[in-house]
Design a protein around this motif. Structure first.
Motif, PDB file in Angstrom:
ATOM      1  N   GLY A 179     -43.464  33.114 -25.138  1.00  0.00           N
ATOM      2  CA  GLY A 179     -44.116  34.534 -25.056  1.00  0.00           C
ATOM      3  C   GLY A 179     -43.004  35.540 -24.795  1.00  0.00           C
ATOM      4  O   GLY A 179     -43.201  36.588 -25.456  1.00  0.00           O
ATOM      5  N   ILE A 180     -42.375  35.262 -23.965  1.00  0.00           N
ATOM      6  CA  ILE A 180     -41.479  36.451 -23.413  1.00  0.00           C
ATOM      7  C   ILE A 180     -40.359  36.783 -24.392  1.00  0.00           C
ATOM      8  O   ILE A 180     -39.959  37.867 -24.447  1.00  0.00           O
ATOM      9  N   HIS A 181     -40.017  35.752 -25.310  1.00  0.00           N
ATOM     10  CA  HIS A 181     -39.130  36.009 -26.574  1.00  0.00           C
ATOM     11  C   HIS A 181     -39.866  36.859 -27.548  1.00  0.00           C
ATOM     12  O   HIS A 181     -39.535  37.639 -28.288  1.00  0.00           O
ATOM     13  N   ALA A 182     -40.977  36.435 -27.848  1.00  0.00           N
ATOM     14  CA  ALA A 182     -41.999  37.049 -28.923  1.00  0.00           C
ATOM     15  C   ALA A 182     -42.273  38.529 -28.639  1.00  0.00           C
ATOM     16  O   ALA A 182     -42.364  39.279 -29.461  1.00  0.00           O
ATOM     17  N   VAL A 183     -42.467  38.819 -27.049  1.00  0.00           N
ATOM     18  CA  VAL A 183     -42.515  40.182 -26.844  1.00  0.00           C
ATOM     19  C   VAL A 183     -41.189  41.025 -27.168  1.00  0.00           C
ATOM     20  O   VAL A 183     -41.358  41.989 -27.833  1.00  0.00           O
ATOM     21  N   GLN A 184     -40.101  40.348 -26.902  1.00  0.00           N
ATOM     22  CA  GLN A 184     -38.964  41.176 -27.274  1.00  0.00           C
ATOM     23  C   GLN A 184     -38.782  41.214 -29.021  1.00  0.00           C
ATOM     24  O   GLN A 184     -38.381  42.389 -29.400  1.00  0.00           O
ATOM     25  N   LEU A 185     -39.088  40.475 -29.608  1.00  0.00           N
ATOM     26  CA  LEU A 185     -39.089  40.245 -31.016  1.00  0.00           C
ATOM     27  C   LEU A 185     -39.913  41.284 -31.703  1.00  0.00           C
ATOM     28  O   LEU A 185     -39.620  41.952 -32.572  1.00  0.00           O
ATOM     29  N   ALA A 186     -41.311  41.173 -31.062  1.00  0.00           N
ATOM     30  CA  ALA A 186     -42.116  42.108 -31.708  1.00  0.00           C
ATOM     31  C   ALA A 186     -41.850  43.571 -31.505  1.00  0.00           C
ATOM     32  O   ALA A 186     -41.980  44.227 -32.324  1.00  0.00           O
ATOM     33  N   THR A 187     -41.279  43.771 -30.288  1.00  0.00           N
ATOM     34  CA  THR A 187     -40.854  45.159 -29.938  1.00  0.00           C
ATOM     35  C   THR A 187     -39.495  45.657 -31.040  1.00  0.00           C
ATOM     36  O   THR A 187     -39.620  46.581 -31.502  1.00  0.00           O
ATOM     37  N   LEU A 188     -38.766  44.741 -31.130  1.00  0.00           N
ATOM     38  CA  LEU A 188     -37.649  44.668 -32.159  1.00  0.00           C
ATOM     39  C   LEU A 188     -38.211  45.103 -33.402  1.00  0.00           C
ATOM     40  O   LEU A 188     -37.437  45.829 -34.060  1.00  0.00           O
ATOM     41  N   ALA A 189     -39.369  44.381 -33.801  1.00  0.00           N
ATOM     42  CA  ALA A 189     -39.754  44.502 -35.192  1.00  0.00           C
ATOM     43  C   ALA A 189     -40.720  45.933 -35.274  1.00  0.00           C
ATOM     44  O   ALA A 189     -41.266  46.135 -36.301  1.00  0.00           O
ATOM     45  N   GLY A 190     -40.777  46.733 -34.307  1.00  0.00           N
ATOM     46  CA  GLY A 190     -41.380  47.884 -34.595  1.00  0.00           C
ATOM     47  C   GLY A 190     -42.957  47.988 -34.170  1.00  0.00           C
ATOM     48  O   GLY A 190     -43.558  48.717 -34.889  1.00  0.00           O
ATOM     49  N   LEU A 191     -43.487  47.000 -33.573  1.00  0.00           N
ATOM     50  CA  LEU A 191     -44.794  46.774 -33.339  1.00  0.00           C
ATOM     51  C   LEU A 191     -45.184  47.275 -32.133  1.00  0.00           C
ATOM     52  O   LEU A 191     -44.432  47.276 -31.061  1.00  0.00           O
ATOM     53  N   GLU A 192     -46.584  47.537 -31.676  1.00  0.00           N
ATOM     54  CA  GLU A 192     -46.918  47.935 -30.413  1.00  0.00           C
ATOM     55  C   GLU A 192     -47.307  46.757 -29.753  1.00  0.00           C
ATOM     56  O   GLU A 192     -48.265  45.972 -30.178  1.00  0.00           O
ATOM     57  N   VAL A 193     -46.841  46.360 -28.744  1.00  0.00           N
ATOM     58  CA  VAL A 193     -47.026  45.172 -28.094  1.00  0.00           C
ATOM     59  C   VAL A 193     -47.854  45.298 -26.819  1.00  0.00           C
ATOM     60  O   VAL A 193     -47.560  45.848 -25.789  1.00  0.00           O
ATOM     61  N   ILE A 194     -48.847  44.456 -26.729  1.00  0.00           N
ATOM     62  CA  ILE A 194     -49.697  44.157 -25.422  1.00  0.00           C
ATOM     63  C   ILE A 194     -49.565  42.716 -25.183  1.00  0.00           C
ATOM     64  O   ILE A 194     -49.877  41.629 -25.926  1.00  0.00           O
ATOM     65  N   GLY A 195     -48.849  42.493 -23.926  1.00  0.00           N
ATOM     66  CA  GLY A 195     -48.603  41.250 -23.342  1.00  0.00           C
ATOM     67  C   GLY A 195     -50.051  40.768 -22.466  1.00  0.00           C
ATOM     68  O   GLY A 195     -50.257  41.549 -21.676  1.00  0.00           O
ATOM     69  N   VAL A 196     -50.237  39.500 -22.330  1.00  0.00           N
ATOM     70  CA  VAL A 196     -51.212  38.931 -21.734  1.00  0.00           C
ATOM     71  C   VAL A 196     -50.695  37.961 -21.018  1.00  0.00           C
ATOM     72  O   VAL A 196     -49.730  37.373 -21.308  1.00  0.00           O
ATOM     73  N   THR A 197     -50.870  37.963 -19.452  1.00  0.00           N
ATOM     74  CA  THR A 197     -50.203  37.142 -18.486  1.00  0.00           C
ATOM     75  C   THR A 197     -51.348  36.972 -17.328  1.00  0.00           C
ATOM     76  O   THR A 197     -52.319  37.512 -17.477  1.00  0.00           O
ATOM     77  N   THR A 198     -51.277  35.790 -16.772  1.00  0.00           N
ATOM     78  CA  THR A 198     -52.134  35.592 -15.538  1.00  0.00           C
ATOM     79  C   THR A 198     -51.827  36.088 -14.241  1.00  0.00           C
ATOM     80  O   THR A 198     -52.535  36.240 -13.341  1.00  0.00           O
ATOM     81  N   SER A 199     -50.511  36.380 -14.213  1.00  0.00           N
ATOM     82  CA  SER A 199     -49.921  36.875 -12.916  1.00  0.00           C
ATOM     83  C   SER A 199     -49.361  38.054 -12.903  1.00  0.00           C
ATOM     84  O   SER A 199     -48.479  38.739 -13.447  1.00  0.00           O
ATOM     85  N   PRO A 200     -49.941  39.063 -12.071  1.00  0.00           N
ATOM     86  CA  PRO A 200     -49.676  40.414 -11.824  1.00  0.00           C
ATOM     87  C   PRO A 200     -48.076  40.589 -11.361  1.00  0.00           C
ATOM     88  O   PRO A 200     -47.308  41.591 -11.968  1.00  0.00           O
ATOM     89  N   ALA A 201     -47.655  39.360 -10.898  1.00  0.00           N
ATOM     90  CA  ALA A 201     -46.111  39.638 -10.482  1.00  0.00           C
ATOM     91  C   ALA A 201     -45.226  39.501 -11.476  1.00  0.00           C
ATOM     92  O   ALA A 201     -44.195  39.916 -11.725  1.00  0.00           O
TER      93      ALA A 201
END
Ligand SMILES: [Zn+2]
Ligand SMILES: [Zn+2]
Length: 348
Positions: A179-201
């Motif tokens: 997930g954490i790398h997919a977030v970086q890749l999607a940003t690099l690809a010019g997408l608007e990224v919404i990440g879902v996680t269970t942990s506010p930390a």
């Protein structure tokens, strides 16, 4: 060779240090001395017995990088001493999938590391020209194991998603290794990224990785309303479903009409309840995505060597501590990937 072997499915303690036979390469294969091996969510599921077809005992680990120490007579592109990384599966090279460049879904080759073929929790693995690439000097050996799976899986999924620049993508399991790398890749690809996680930390880490928005999946998911608010009531163009069971119901509801879900992972194997009417009336598309192809790995190596994606390695540990690594991952103590290093590579 030294290896961490799984003799019977079970808890992390089922991983035992043993002397295991060194794999013998065929003429079209080479022997690779493994430097390091990533620990995947897939390994935790396999160890616990969710893939009962895995032949036991097995040496797990499919996120492998190392150095060529022996080449078969039919190998032409690699020499002893080459630094290499491999994709997770060795394909047959001749079936329809392999001929289409989809060796990631070949079912007739030698198979998947850690299952049909001895994996990277052992000191040596076999590799073929069809699943191996040279590593540039810019990528160190304690980073190389994350290329094929932790980064390559998200790369492959985004390629399957085929989204135009500016599209919105919701990424579940966003704090995990894929997930954490997919977030970086999607940003690099010019997408608007919404990440879902269970942990506010973990929200700050996701923002640092490039996520434009972070939403939280509580018990029973329940993030789709927030996603609709973020997207002006429309829903997202695409979901990369990396978490699976815990998030799927809310992910489906987060999609816009005509949206697309790429199914990448499932942390809690089992069936998902699904009302087909949702898919029919909203014309939703569901696309599977398995691991990575050699071409995906080629692109990932370039992207990482150029510094466009920063590998997120939460912990580097000796292979001997494989059981402890599994425990830490099950406790969700780690953001990004755990890499297990063999003794010879740690000393280097
Ligand atoms: Zn993996
Ligand atoms: Zn094949």
């Amino acid at each position: 060779m030294k290896a961490i072997r799984l003799a019977a499915f079970g808890a992390p303690d089922a991983l035992q240090a043993v002397d295991s036979p060194t794999p013998e390469p065929r003429p079209d294969q080479m022997l690779v001395r493994v430097a390091g091996c990533g620990v995947c969510g897939h390994d935790l599921l396999n160890r616990a017995g969710h893939f009962p077809h895995t032949p036991l005992p097995c040496v797990m680990g499919h996120e492998v990088a190392g150095e060529v120490v022996e080449v078969g007579s039919l190998i032409t592109r690699f020499r002893v001493g080459d630094r290499v990384a491999m994709i997770q599966r060795i394909g047959c090279g001749t079936c329809i999938a392999c001929r289409n460049g989809q060796e990631n879904i070949c079912t007739s080759g030698p198979g998947f590391y850690g299952e049909q073929i001895s994996g990277g929790y052992g000191e040596y693995v076999v590799a073929s020209e069809m699943n191996t690439l040279h590593l540039p000097d810019a990528i160190p050996m304690d980073v190389a194991p994350v290329l094929s799976c932790a980064i390559g899986t998200g790369y492959h999924a985004l390629r399957r998603a085929a989204l135009p620049i500016g599209s919105s993508v919701l990424i579940t399991g966003a704090s995990g290794g894929v997930g954490i790398h997919a977030v970086q890749l999607a940003t690099l690809a010019g997408l608007e990224v919404i990440g879902v996680t269970t942990s506010p930390a973990k929200a700050a880490e996701l923002k640092t990785a490039g996520a434009h928005h972070v939403v939280f999946a509580g018990e029973g998911g329940g993030f789709h309303k927030e996603v609709r608010d973020i997207t002006d009531g429309v829903g997202v163009d695409c979901v990369l479903e990396i978490a699976g069971t815990p998030t799927f119901p809310s992910s489906v509801r987060a999609l816009r009409a005509g949206g697309r879900m790429v199914v990448v992972g499932n942390v809690d194997p089992g069936n998902w309840p699904f009302n087909p009417a949702l898919s029919i009336l909203k014309e939703l598309e569901f696309i599977g995505s398995a691991h990575a192809t050699l071409n995906d790995l080629r692109k990932v190596i370039r992207i990482v060597a150029d510094g466009k994606v920063r590998p997120q390695i939460g912990r580097v540990m000796p292979v001997a501590q494989a059981a402890e690594a599994h425990r830490a991952m099950e406790a969700k103590e780690i953001t990004g990937r755990v890499v297990l290093m063999h003794e010879h590579a740690m000393a280097a």
